[in-house]
Scaffold this active site. Structure first.
Site, PDB file in Angstrom:
ATOM      1  CG  ASP A   1      -1.890   1.066   1.340  1.00  0.00           C
ATOM      2  OD1 ASP A   1      -2.383   1.478   0.275  1.00  0.00           O
ATOM      3  OD2 ASP A   1      -2.199   1.507   2.462  1.00  0.00           O
TER       4      ASP A   1
ATOM      5  N   GLY B   1      -6.527   9.543   7.595  1.00  0.00           N
ATOM      6  CA  GLY B   1      -6.636   9.953   8.996  1.00  0.00           C
ATOM      7  C   GLY B   1      -7.997  10.544   9.323  1.00  0.00           C
TER       8      GLY B   1
ATOM      9  N   GLY C   1      -8.439   6.409   2.325  1.00  0.00           N
ATOM     10  CA  GLY C   1      -8.832   7.337   3.385  1.00  0.00           C
ATOM     11  C   GLY C   1     -10.268   7.174   3.832  1.00  0.00           C
ATOM     12  CB  ALA C   2     -12.609   4.363   3.730  1.00  0.00           C
ATOM     13  CB  SER C   3     -10.397   5.981   8.861  1.00  0.00           C
ATOM     14  OG  SER C   3      -9.872   4.685   8.831  1.00  0.00           O
TER      15      SER C   3
ATOM     16  CG  ASN D   1      -7.195   1.370   0.480  1.00  0.00           C
ATOM     17  OD1 ASN D   1      -7.790   0.482  -0.102  1.00  0.00           O
ATOM     18  ND2 ASN D   1      -6.011   1.805   0.122  1.00  0.00           N
TER      19      ASN D   1
ATOM     20  CB  THR E   1      -7.288   6.204  10.883  1.00  0.00           C
ATOM     21  OG1 THR E   1      -6.231   6.638  10.031  1.00  0.00           O
ATOM     22  CG2 THR E   1      -7.305   7.053  12.134  1.00  0.00           C
TER      23      THR E   1
HETATM   24  P1  13P Z   1      -7.342   5.838   6.664  1.00  0.00           P
HETATM   25  O1  13P Z   1      -6.267   5.755   7.687  1.00  0.00           O
HETATM   26  O2  13P Z   1      -7.923   7.206   6.562  1.00  0.00           O
HETATM   27  O3  13P Z   1      -8.364   4.772   6.830  1.00  0.00           O
HETATM   28  O4  13P Z   1      -6.668   5.596   5.213  1.00  0.00           O
HETATM   29  C1  13P Z   1      -6.218   4.309   4.897  1.00  0.00           C
HETATM   30  C2  13P Z   1      -5.693   4.241   3.523  1.00  0.00           C
HETATM   31  O5  13P Z   1      -6.166   4.878   2.615  1.00  0.00           O
HETATM   32  C3  13P Z   1      -4.572   3.326   3.295  1.00  0.00           C
HETATM   33  O6  13P Z   1      -4.151   3.331   1.975  1.00  0.00           O
END
Ligand code: 13P
Length: 285
Positions: A83, A182, A210-212, A231, A234
């Site tokens: 990743d 994040g 960045g789905a968190s 993905n 966080t």
């Molecule tokens: P988050 O930490 O926002 O879930 O992002 C994860 C990500 O996109 C890893 O590639």
């Protein structure tokens, strides 16, 4: 035989049946066990994602051996995925160690340079039937800091996406539509019209980074509009570490890793289950 798969077929299936494969970032054996056990119990495909610093921390042979064990214990498809790798040489080394899925992230580079770097990875990776994801546009760390014009410039341009996919031969495309790595300062705003436009023009699986900390309904909508891989990092790390902090607060003399890791695993298990439901990837295999 290496029981680890490339992510090709699982992403194709997700695209056909309109759900998303969750890509969970792991950091050690415990977190790998959680995502694999939950994926097995829920009959979900799984992408185990490993960043460059995790690979340095755990070392490639440990990761590949643990992921192979995880795949051997489960009967649903499992891939380990590099990743956000920026160094082509590191990707080649990891492929030789057994990785079957990778992301080359040259999104900081100008368009033509991004293409050139990605093409080199695709040429190498496809020789070993390794799938390649690349990113076009930039995911910002904290989008609130950007003025609108900058933000707009950072998003994936649909017309460029067509050229990028054709020129590189990638297997999946990470799009920048308003998510960030994040936590967010406010509610994230996703550019769904842009996603629709990209989906119309590009026929390979699309990836949401960045789905968190993104409300479930927004992730669900993105999946309904064509996102095939989500993905998550966080949102797993926070409950895991909070559970350990709570455990030590209540048991300040604890020293047995099997005791203090267990509440972390339990907390992470719940969120992994939830994310699989949001991705609608359960009961697929
Ligand atoms: P988050 O930490 O926002 O879930 O992002 C994860 C990500 O996109 C890893 O590639």
């Amino acid at each position: 035989m290496n029981p680890l798969l490339s992510s090709r077929q699982m992403l194709k299936d997700a695209q056909t049946y309109r759900y998303a494969v969750p890509a969970f970032n792991i950091h050690n054996m415990e977190t790998m066990q959680v995502v694999a056990d939950v994926a097995k119990a829920m009959h979900s495909p799984l992408i185990i994602a490993v960043t460059p610093s995790t690979l340095d921390y755990a070392r490639p042979k440990y990761i590949v051996a643990m992921a192979s064990a995880a795949a051997a214990y489960t009967d649903t498809p499992v891939a380990i995925h590099l990743d956000h790798f920026e160094e082509v040489g590191k990707i080649k080394e990891a492929i030789q160690e057994g990785f079957r899925s990778c992301m080359i992230d040259a999104s900081k580079e100008p368009f033509e340079k991004n293409i050139e770097i990605v093409k080199e990875v695709v040429a190498y990776a496809h020789r070993y039937d390794v799938t390649v994801e690349a990113e076009l546009g930039k995911l910002v760390g904290a989008e609130d800091d950007l003025v609108v014009a900058e933000q707009e410039a950072a998003y994936t341009n649909p017309a460029d996406a067509v050229d990028f996919v054709a020129a590189t031969g990638i297997d999946s495309l990470a799009v920048a539509i308003g998510t960030a790595h994040g936590l967010y300062r406010g509610k994230p705003k996703l550019d769904f019209n842009r996603l629709r436009e990209i989906r119309k023009k590009v026929d390979i699986p699309l990836v949401l980074h960045g789905a968190s900390d993104v409300p479930d309904e927004l992730v669900e909508k993105a999946i309904s509009l064509g996102i095939c891989k989500v993905n998550i990092a966080t949102d797993l790390k926070i409950p895991f570490s909070n559970a350990l902090k709570n455990f030590f607060a209540e048991n300040p003399l604890a020293s047995d890793p099997r005791k203090y890791m267990t509440p972390g695993k339990k907390a992470m298990q719940e969120i992994v289950e939830h994310k699989i439901r949001v991705c609608k990837s359960h009961n697929r295999y």
